[in-house]
Design an enzyme around this catalytic site. Structure first.
Site, PDB file in Angstrom:
ATOM      1  N   ASP A 328      14.189 -10.578 -23.292  1.00 36.20           N
ATOM      2  CA  ASP A 328      13.719 -11.224 -24.520  1.00 36.20           C
ATOM      3  C   ASP A 328      12.628 -10.329 -25.118  1.00 36.20           C
ATOM      4  O   ASP A 328      12.488  -9.176 -24.705  1.00 36.20           O
ATOM      5  CB  ASP A 328      13.216 -12.654 -24.243  1.00 36.20           C
ATOM      6  N   LYS A 330       9.644 -10.027 -24.707  1.00 40.05           N
ATOM      7  CA  LYS A 330       8.466  -9.758 -23.892  1.00 40.05           C
ATOM      8  C   LYS A 330       8.773  -9.370 -22.456  1.00 40.05           C
ATOM      9  O   LYS A 330       8.009  -8.629 -21.837  1.00 40.05           O
ATOM     10  CB  LYS A 330       7.605 -11.025 -23.899  1.00 40.05           C
ATOM     11  N   HIS A 331       9.882  -9.871 -21.913  1.00 39.96           N
ATOM     12  CA  HIS A 331      10.182  -9.697 -20.487  1.00 39.96           C
ATOM     13  C   HIS A 331      11.356  -8.750 -20.262  1.00 39.96           C
ATOM     14  O   HIS A 331      12.197  -8.565 -21.153  1.00 39.96           O
ATOM     15  CB  HIS A 331      10.478 -11.058 -19.850  1.00 39.96           C
ATOM     16  N   LEU A 332      11.443  -8.215 -19.053  1.00 34.03           N
ATOM     17  CA  LEU A 332      12.459  -7.226 -18.721  1.00 34.03           C
ATOM     18  C   LEU A 332      13.775  -7.862 -18.290  1.00 34.03           C
ATOM     19  O   LEU A 332      13.818  -9.006 -17.843  1.00 34.03           O
ATOM     20  CB  LEU A 332      11.955  -6.340 -17.575  1.00 34.03           C
TER      21      LEU A 332
END
Length: 387
Positions: A328, A330-332
């Site tokens: 998303d 922000k995240h991996l």
């Protein structure tokens, strides 16, 4: 025979060989640290391998704690989160996260969230919660200080031996600096340093509390270039270039965090650590994704907007998450987490200083710790970023 994905990790690990099957028993230690560790062990032949892992942090490490604190629907509890493993597990990824892989390398079960009271905590617990910060007190989460206090209240679940041999894994601070950059778009150098000092001081207090509770082996993942996150670029309209201020703050934080940890290694009894340069790893994959078998390091797999930076939902997810660095805004993705975990576990001192996690795991508690093999900032890693 090594797969291409695993061979490409060698560009960041130099003398380190990464197992194609993810088997830690077939990994080769980085040569400089291996020699030093081996010489030490010849004099101290009895040592033990940690079977306990404690996790502190934010959404990068959250194994499901958020759902127990939120009165609202938690996105990570529903698809498309978890799509690569067949179910949503409260993790902010399409599948596994870094602590999951590290637990596997340690040959222990995945570490459960501390707030799941029915879980088996015999091998440790995760105190990480999405949206966690170092400073402040955001709603429906736990700050680093609160996570450490939760650990202290529950430490009687483990023996003193387990506590002293355990690995204490920490990643936190992203939201502190993202929030600061939004509220202070043009800070002076002194203002930036003053805020970083506040964050570092709070982290120092938390580390000392864990040490007082028996912790001796600490692993740190520093912050990425925050201005390169799809969410940040999309929000600021810098769809092509990374945003300068958040990345500057992250780099400043990383340098100060490393200095703190080196000082603690000298000041605290039997303090041992591994410090992983996540900043450079993310930067490499954002600007040269093809080198690491990604299709893009710019846009996220799941979301809306030009870079898919917000509103991740089942109707907005990509076909193949493995092609993306970010799941998303922000995240991996699971694939990126897999690569990060391998680097933390088995990279050389240019990536993880002064020892990688595999070396830290077996380093005896009763001899002086080798903590000054090579500084990340001396090899042009920590603190550098591309605008």
């Amino acid at each position: 025979m090594l797969s291409m994905e695993r061979v490409l990790l060698l560009s960041e690990t130099s003398s380190t060989l990464v197992s194609p099957m993810g088997d830690p028993n077939s990994l080769i230690l980085s040569l400089p640290c291996l020699l030093l560790t081996t010489l030490a062990l010849l004099h101290y032949p009895t040592y033990s391998v940690a079977q306990t892992l404690f996790v502190f942090g934010d959404g990068y490490y959250d194994a499901g704690n958020k759902q127990f604190l939120s009165g609202n629907r938690v996105d990570a509890n529903s698809p498309p989160y978890g799509i690569s493993v067949g179910e949503a597990t409260g993790r902010w990824s399409d599948g596994r996260i870094v602590p999951d892989y590290l637990a596997g390398f340690m040959s222990i079960p995945r570490i459960p969230p501390i707030l799941r009271s029915s879980a088996d905590f015999s091998h440790g617990a995760s105190f990480a919660v999405a949206d966690a910060t170092v400073l402040g007190s955001p709603l429906e989460t736990m700050t680093l200080s609160e996570q450490v206090k939760k650990f202290s209240r529950n430490k009687n679940k483990w023996t003193d031996k387990a506590l002293s041999e355990a690995i204490y894994l920490t990643y936190i601070g992203s939201d502190d600096y993202l929030n600061y950059a939004k509220s202070n778009p043009n800070p002076s150098a002194d203002q930036k340093q003053a805020f970083v000092d506040q964050v570092i001081t709070s982290i120092e207090a938390a580390i000392k509390l864990v040490h007082e509770a028996g912790g001796r082996k600490f692993a740190f993942q520093n912050l990425p270039p925050l201005g390169c996150l799809p969410m940040v670029k999309q929000e600021t309209g810098n769809e092509k270039d990374c945003v300068k201020l958040p990345s500057e703050m992250a780099a400043l934080h990383n340098n100060n965090l490393l200095k703190l940890i080196e000082k603690l290694a000298q000041d605290l009894e039997s303090f041992q650590y591994s410090f992983y340069d996540f900043f450079s790893s993310v930067q490499n994959r954002v600007f040269e994704p093809e080198t690491y078998i990604f299709g893009t390091g710019t846009a996220a797999c799941c979301g809306t907007g030009t870079l898919k930076g917000t509103d991740c939902a089942a109707k907005n997810v990509c076909v193949n998450p493995k092609e993306y660095v970010f799941f998303d805004g922000k995240h991996l993705t699971q694939e990126a987490n897999f690569q990060v975990a391998h680097l933390m576990w088995n990279a050389d001192p240019q990536v993880s200083e002064p020892n990688n996690l595999r070396e830290l795991l077996v380093f005896p508690l009763d001899i002086p710790f080798i903590y000054n093999v090579k500084r990340l900032d001396q090899v042009g890693k920590t603190g550098s970023f591309v605008i």
